[in-house]
Enzyme design. Structure first.
Site, PDB file in Angstrom:
ATOM      1  N   LYS A   1       0.834  -1.213   0.000  1.00 54.88           N
ATOM      2  CA  LYS A   1       0.000   0.000   0.000  1.00 54.88           C
ATOM      3  C   LYS A   1       0.864   1.257   0.000  1.00 54.88           C
ATOM      4  O   LYS A   1       0.749   2.125   0.869  1.00 54.88           O
ATOM      5  CB  LYS A   1      -0.935   0.016   1.208  1.00 54.88           C
ATOM      6  CG  LYS A   1      -2.044  -1.021   1.122  1.00 54.88           C
ATOM      7  CD  LYS A   1      -3.215  -0.645   2.034  1.00 54.88           C
ATOM      8  CE  LYS A   1      -4.305  -1.678   2.002  1.00 54.88           C
ATOM      9  NZ  LYS A   1      -3.926  -2.924   2.675  1.00 54.88           N
TER      10      LYS A   1
ATOM     11  N   ASP B   1       2.989   7.608  -1.341  1.00 59.49           N
ATOM     12  CA  ASP B   1       4.088   8.559  -1.164  1.00 59.49           C
ATOM     13  C   ASP B   1       4.309   9.348  -2.453  1.00 59.49           C
ATOM     14  O   ASP B   1       3.533   9.197  -3.405  1.00 59.49           O
ATOM     15  CB  ASP B   1       5.357   7.786  -0.734  1.00 59.49           C
ATOM     16  CG  ASP B   1       6.175   8.576   0.275  1.00 59.49           C
ATOM     17  OD1 ASP B   1       6.433   9.776   0.011  1.00 59.49           O
ATOM     18  OD2 ASP B   1       6.551   8.017   1.309  1.00 59.49           O
TER      19      ASP B   1
END
Ligand code: C5P
Length: 224
Positions: free
Chosen positions: A63, A66
């Site tokens: 997951k 960023d």
């Protein structure tokens, strides 16, 4: 007929338990892959164990959420583990999705929509003004634009997602039993397949208690 497919969520840091999950979920009726999430991937022995896995379908549920450079560097840094699937949050933004997709190679890059543990109320709390279904549809369009290989959404949104995203759809938030735990948007396995899910993700309903019995219960449920 194609076999039903599930990813079993291996949410533990106990290697013995993981080995038991893999051994006891093998069966002739359902195709099984294994999903490793943040708990196992961040554990001391997790990486090493995964590097030794052979002939299994593997899903690294990192997951990523960023900036583009960090997401694309991160997927490169786990290339040696040869995951079949890896996740990135669609909320990382179109550029991050495209940049990561460019370097994902043979690993299928899955876009994660709104977590199945969130409902409309929780979404409002974190600042969204649209409801879950609208946001998921919007995110599915973005996943299509970024040429992602698959999408994670709840089984309740599969029909909506299918309108704009034609590749694999993977649905967590699956419950064979009544207990929802921390999940909000849940459906049963048969309902999820009926809606058009390609893969289901099932964790606790299979890994808690007697794993073999749980798998048999799932098979019975699907054969009903
Ligand atoms: O135990 P349970 O079946 O609820 O586990 C669901 C698994 O799917 C967990 O490993 C969780 O991290 C993952 N997942 C999810 N919802 C998403 C994406 C992944 O529950 N939207």
């Amino acid at each position: 007929m194609n076999k039903n497919k599930i990813f079993v969520a291996c949410d533990t840091i106990d290697i013995k338990k993981i080995k038991r999950i893999i051994k006891e979920t093998r069966n002739s009726k359902i195709k099984v892959g294994y999903k490793f999430g943040l708990e196992f991937l961040n554990s001391k022995n997790g990486r090493n164990f995964i590097s030794g896995l052979k002939n299994e379908i593997t899903f690294g549920d990192y997951k990523f959420a960023d900036i583009p450079n960090t997401c694309s560097s991160a997927i490169k840094s786990v290339k040696d583990l040869n995951f079949n699937y890896i996740t990135i949050h669609i909320s990382s933004g179109l550029t991050a999705l495209k940049t990561t997709r460019k370097v994902s190679g043979k690993t299928k890059l899955i876009g994660v929509t709104i977590l199945t543990s969130l409902d409309n109320k929780a979404l409002k709390q974190i600042g969204f003004s649209k409801d879950v279904k609208k946001v998921v549809l919007h995110q599915a369009k973005l996943a299509h634009r970024a040429n992602l290989d698959a999408i994670v959404c709840s089984a309740q949104e599969v029909k909506i997602v299918k309108k704009v995203f034609k590749k694999e759809i993977i649905t967590p938030g699956i419950r064979i039993n009544k207990k929802k735990d921390d999940q909000k948007r849940v459906l049963s396995p048969s309902e999820a397949y009926k809606n058009g899910a390609d893969w289901l993700v099932i964790g606790r309903d299979i890994t808690k208690g007697n794993i073999k019995k749980n798998i048999q219960k799932l098979i019975n449920h699907l054969e009903k």
